[in-house]
Structure formats: structure tokens, C-alpha cells
Design a protein around this motif. Sequence first.
Motif, PDB file in Angstrom:
ATOM      1  N   SER A   1      -6.500  29.148  18.054  1.00  0.00           N
ATOM      2  CA  SER A   1      -7.015  28.597  16.790  1.00  0.00           C
ATOM      3  C   SER A   1      -8.220  29.422  16.354  1.00  0.00           C
ATOM      4  N   PRO A   2      -7.993  30.506  15.612  1.00  0.00           N
ATOM      5  CA  PRO A   2      -9.071  31.461  15.332  1.00  0.00           C
ATOM      6  C   PRO A   2      -9.871  31.188  14.065  1.00  0.00           C
ATOM      7  N   VAL A   3      -9.931  29.936  13.591  1.00  0.00           N
ATOM      8  CA  VAL A   3     -10.711  29.616  12.394  1.00  0.00           C
ATOM      9  C   VAL A   3     -12.067  29.061  12.823  1.00  0.00           C
TER      10      VAL A   3
ATOM     11  N   HIS B   1      -2.348  30.714   5.991  1.00  0.00           N
ATOM     12  CA  HIS B   1      -2.879  29.370   5.732  1.00  0.00           C
ATOM     13  C   HIS B   1      -2.988  29.132   4.229  1.00  0.00           C
ATOM     14  N   LEU B   2      -3.552  30.108   3.545  1.00  0.00           N
ATOM     15  CA  LEU B   2      -3.751  29.961   2.103  1.00  0.00           C
ATOM     16  C   LEU B   2      -2.414  29.865   1.369  1.00  0.00           C
ATOM     17  N   GLU B   3      -1.442  30.669   1.798  1.00  0.00           N
ATOM     18  CA  GLU B   3      -0.130  30.624   1.163  1.00  0.00           C
ATOM     19  C   GLU B   3       0.520  29.260   1.362  1.00  0.00           C
ATOM     20  N   LEU B   4       0.386  28.680   2.559  1.00  0.00           N
ATOM     21  CA  LEU B   4       0.987  27.377   2.819  1.00  0.00           C
ATOM     22  C   LEU B   4       0.307  26.283   1.992  1.00  0.00           C
TER      23      LEU B   4
ATOM     24  N   MET C   1       0.844  -1.193   0.000  1.00  0.00           N
ATOM     25  CA  MET C   1       0.000   0.000   0.000  1.00  0.00           C
ATOM     26  C   MET C   1       0.889   1.256   0.000  1.00  0.00           C
ATOM     27  N   SER C   2       0.709   2.102  -0.984  1.00  0.00           N
ATOM     28  CA  SER C   2       1.482   3.333  -1.091  1.00  0.00           C
ATOM     29  C   SER C   2       1.015   4.340  -0.041  1.00  0.00           C
ATOM     30  N   LEU C   3       1.963   4.982   0.613  1.00  0.00           N
ATOM     31  CA  LEU C   3       1.640   5.959   1.653  1.00  0.00           C
ATOM     32  C   LEU C   3       1.523   7.356   1.052  1.00  0.00           C
ATOM     33  N   LYS C   4       0.422   8.043   1.381  1.00  0.00           N
ATOM     34  CA  LYS C   4       0.231   9.425   0.965  1.00  0.00           C
ATOM     35  C   LYS C   4       0.605  10.365   2.110  1.00  0.00           C
ATOM     36  N   PHE C   5       0.751  11.648   1.764  1.00  0.00           N
ATOM     37  CA  PHE C   5       1.149  12.637   2.765  1.00  0.00           C
ATOM     38  C   PHE C   5       0.250  13.874   2.665  1.00  0.00           C
ATOM     39  N   GLY C   6       0.020  14.489   3.817  1.00  0.00           N
ATOM     40  CA  GLY C   6      -0.807  15.687   3.860  1.00  0.00           C
ATOM     41  C   GLY C   6      -0.456  16.542   5.056  1.00  0.00           C
ATOM     42  N   ALA C   7      -1.203  17.626   5.226  1.00  0.00           N
ATOM     43  CA  ALA C   7      -1.006  18.537   6.350  1.00  0.00           C
ATOM     44  C   ALA C   7      -2.305  18.680   7.120  1.00  0.00           C
ATOM     45  N   PHE C   8      -2.206  18.615   8.430  1.00  0.00           N
ATOM     46  CA  PHE C   8      -3.367  18.870   9.285  1.00  0.00           C
ATOM     47  C   PHE C   8      -3.120  20.190  10.001  1.00  0.00           C
ATOM     48  N   MET C   9      -3.909  21.200   9.607  1.00  0.00           N
ATOM     49  CA  MET C   9      -3.739  22.555  10.131  1.00  0.00           C
ATOM     50  C   MET C   9      -4.849  22.828  11.132  1.00  0.00           C
ATOM     51  N   ALA C  10      -4.548  22.705  12.429  1.00  0.00           N
ATOM     52  CA  ALA C  10      -5.590  22.823  13.463  1.00  0.00           C
ATOM     53  C   ALA C  10      -6.415  24.113  13.373  1.00  0.00           C
ATOM     54  N   PRO C  11      -5.886  25.277  13.157  1.00  0.00           N
ATOM     55  CA  PRO C  11      -4.469  25.640  13.159  1.00  0.00           C
ATOM     56  C   PRO C  11      -4.114  26.350  14.454  1.00  0.00           C
ATOM     57  N   PHE C  12      -2.870  26.249  14.895  1.00  0.00           N
ATOM     58  CA  PHE C  12      -2.399  26.918  16.109  1.00  0.00           C
ATOM     59  C   PHE C  12      -1.495  28.089  15.734  1.00  0.00           C
ATOM     60  N   HIS C  13      -1.669  29.199  16.447  1.00  0.00           N
ATOM     61  CA  HIS C  13      -0.833  30.383  16.225  1.00  0.00           C
ATOM     62  C   HIS C  13      -0.519  31.039  17.558  1.00  0.00           C
ATOM     63  N   SER C  14       0.577  31.767  17.580  1.00  0.00           N
ATOM     64  CA  SER C  14       0.940  32.535  18.759  1.00  0.00           C
ATOM     65  C   SER C  14      -0.062  33.668  18.972  1.00  0.00           C
ATOM     66  N   LEU C  15      -0.306  33.992  20.222  1.00  0.00           N
ATOM     67  CA  LEU C  15      -1.197  35.112  20.538  1.00  0.00           C
ATOM     68  C   LEU C  15      -0.558  36.456  20.244  1.00  0.00           C
ATOM     69  N   THR C  16       0.690  36.450  19.815  1.00  0.00           N
ATOM     70  CA  THR C  16       1.363  37.702  19.460  1.00  0.00           C
ATOM     71  C   THR C  16       1.224  38.035  17.980  1.00  0.00           C
ATOM     72  N   GLU C  17       0.652  37.115  17.172  1.00  0.00           N
ATOM     73  CA  GLU C  17       0.572  37.336  15.727  1.00  0.00           C
ATOM     74  C   GLU C  17      -0.788  37.886  15.316  1.00  0.00           C
ATOM     75  N   ASP C  18      -0.783  38.803  14.367  1.00  0.00           N
ATOM     76  CA  ASP C  18      -2.026  39.354  13.839  1.00  0.00           C
ATOM     77  C   ASP C  18      -2.879  38.237  13.234  1.00  0.00           C
ATOM     78  N   PRO C  19      -4.117  38.045  13.691  1.00  0.00           N
ATOM     79  CA  PRO C  19      -4.929  36.928  13.207  1.00  0.00           C
ATOM     80  C   PRO C  19      -5.291  37.031  11.728  1.00  0.00           C
ATOM     81  N   THR C  20      -5.446  38.247  11.220  1.00  0.00           N
ATOM     82  CA  THR C  20      -5.748  38.399   9.798  1.00  0.00           C
ATOM     83  C   THR C  20      -4.596  37.877   8.947  1.00  0.00           C
ATOM     84  N   THR C  21      -3.377  38.231   9.326  1.00  0.00           N
ATOM     85  CA  THR C  21      -2.204  37.741   8.619  1.00  0.00           C
ATOM     86  C   THR C  21      -2.126  36.217   8.699  1.00  0.00           C
ATOM     87  N   ALA C  22      -2.473  35.672   9.857  1.00  0.00           N
ATOM     88  CA  ALA C  22      -2.421  34.217  10.034  1.00  0.00           C
ATOM     89  C   ALA C  22      -3.356  33.513   9.055  1.00  0.00           C
TER      90      ALA C  22
END
Length: 377
Positions: free
Chosen positions: A52-54, A26-29, A1-22
Motif C-alpha cells: 500500500s504505497p500511498v 487509482h485516479l482512473e478508477l 433507509m436508502s443504501l448508498k455505495f462506495g469504494a474503499f481503496m486501501a489500496p493494495f497492489h502486487s509487488l510486481t506492479e510499477d507503483p507510479t502506474t498504480a
Amino acid sequence: MSLKFGAFMAPFHSLTEDPTTALWRHLELIEWLDTLGIEEAWLGEHHSGGFSPVASPELLLAAAAERTRRIKLGTGVVSLPYHHPYTVAGRLVQLDHQSRGRIMMGVGAGVSPADAYMLGIEAADQRRRMAESLDVVVQLLNSTEPVTVKTDWFELREARLQLRPYTEQGFDIAVAGAGSERGMRLAARHGLGSLTFAGRPGMRDLPLAPLWRAAEDEAAKCGTTVDRSKWRVAVCLHIADTREEALNQVRPGMTHWFKECVRDTFGAPATLPVGREVDAAVEAGTVIVGSVDDAIESIERMLQESGGFGTLLVNTHDWATREQVKHSFELLARYVAPHFNGSLAGIRASQRWVAANRDRFALEGGAAAKAAATTGA
């Protein structure tokens, strides 16, 4: 069975970062993951706690679908007790059409007691509500027959969806579970995929193999089937060019996240030695931090101990800088994934064949050159 890969973005961010930028990051990543050929990206739903502000993963996934070409996009997860099941099914089917069949649906009971409290939901009712909602969602997605059902928290009267899923087979549905049998058994009851959170720093989760045995046991009782290729396992993983670089890159961020988010905000029953949080988690095998070879070795061990699963999801945190996170995913896509998905087999076989026959090819080439020089052709 071939293994696939992905990202799980909860997402977690520091409380010091602007939430709009965060949100835009996500979209850029996700765009970067699509460029790399990573197969999946999942976005979570949370309503409190600050980290996690989503609130609506569907909104971000709709934007991501416009920016990407092939990556599959999943709700990781929709907390079913918080929503009427009819609107959940309808929103995901619409998103399935907007993305031309690239949507996946992850569902859960809701991980935050604070979210449930604000919505007036008793913690003791969350898992029951999830099971009741999932029954209806599956009926709405898989059948054109009208659904009539009444519970103490939602009602449907001759309900059916106007839109059917974009593809005839529908989209993947995965039931999330944090290291317990409950989610595996609920998924197996409906023959759905599972999304298991494994390797949480400082937490004691059940080994993966017993979780799959629980799924098989429940499927046998319910007359359904389960498929390891639809089992997704999420772990914390960060790769750099060397092990020491990887450890140095994540030490400050993981230490801050563990103290401020896990311990002081959510009060999770997790313990790690102060000052050695990252190193202790790596030694315990609850996170994968290191070089490409370290990652391959750890993933191989997970596959062997579990008996195999279909997709490894990388829990994304702001433990390292943005460029370091992107480089980690690049190393994963270029060097780790090919080890597990078979993409290197053809080029390696070709290299071995040419190397084994190089003397013959050189001799034939030399003879042809000599003949051409003699005849002038």
C-alpha cells in the motif's frame, strides 16, 4: 433507509506492479466510479509493507477532485497518531474548499505496527493518541473558539483555523474500526459516523448488530446521538455475469494477496485452507463473490443481520484484472444499487400501470384511428 455505495481503496497492489502506474490507476478508477454514479471513494494512508504505497491520501484526493464532478472523496483513513491534529484539520478543510464540499474525513489509530515503530510511537499509545487527537480535531472544526491544550506529544496555544469548512454543516467524519467495539464507541462519544471493516477473509470479526448496540450504548452515556445512515460498512465484493466467472476471476489474485500480504508480510492471525482460499471465504460469508443476484442476496442478509447501515463500501484489491474490476463496479451500479436505493420504483410502477390498462389504451387508440380515417382529419 436508502443504501448508498462506495469504494474503499486501501489500496493494495502486487509487488510486481510499477507503483507510479498504480497511483495513476487509482485516479482512473475514481473517474469511472464517478461516471457510474457511485457515491463515495476512500483512499488510505500507509508507510510500510510495500503493498500500500500511498503515504498521503489527501494528495491523490485533490487530483481526483479535479477529474470528477459529484463523487464524494474521503481519507480512509488519516492515522491520527502520526500527525499534529491542527495540521490534520487544516489540510482537510483546505481540501474541502478545493473540492467544493465533496470531502469526507476518515480517521483511525494506524493499522500497521511497522508504521508506528518507524515514527517512534509505542503500539500501546496509538489508541490513546487517536482519542486525544480526535477531541482536538472536532473542536477545531466545530467551534471558532481558540483551543489551548497540551499533551505528551502535541500542544496547541490559542489555536483556531483560518478557514472554516466549505459548507455550514461541515464535512462527514467517520471513525474506522476493524471488527471491534472500540472505534464505534469513540465515534459515538462525539456523535460521528463509523466506518467498519467487515468480512475480512480468514478473520473472525464481531457480528455487526452488537457493534451498533455498543455505539448506541456509548451515545446514551455521553448524551450524543448516532445515526445508522452515517454508518459505513466495508466488505470485499466482486461481481461478474455469473458466479463461476466471478470466482475464476478472483481466485489467483486473492490467493496471492492472502499469502503474500496478509500472511507472509503482516502476519495477521488469519487462516484459510490452502488451495481453497476464495471458495472458503465465500462459503464463510466473509467475502461476496458471485453474480448480481448473489450480491443482492448477501447484502440483504447483511442489512437484516445488522439492523441496517447507510453505505456499503467495496474493498478494492487487485484480485481481478482492471477491466474485470471496472465491470464489477458497473454491474454494482446498474443492477445491484437500484435494488436498494429505490430508483427502480417509478419505472416499475409505470410499467405495471400501462400493462394493466393496455386493452383500454388499445381500444381508445383504435377508435381514434378509425374516426380519423372516417373524417379524414
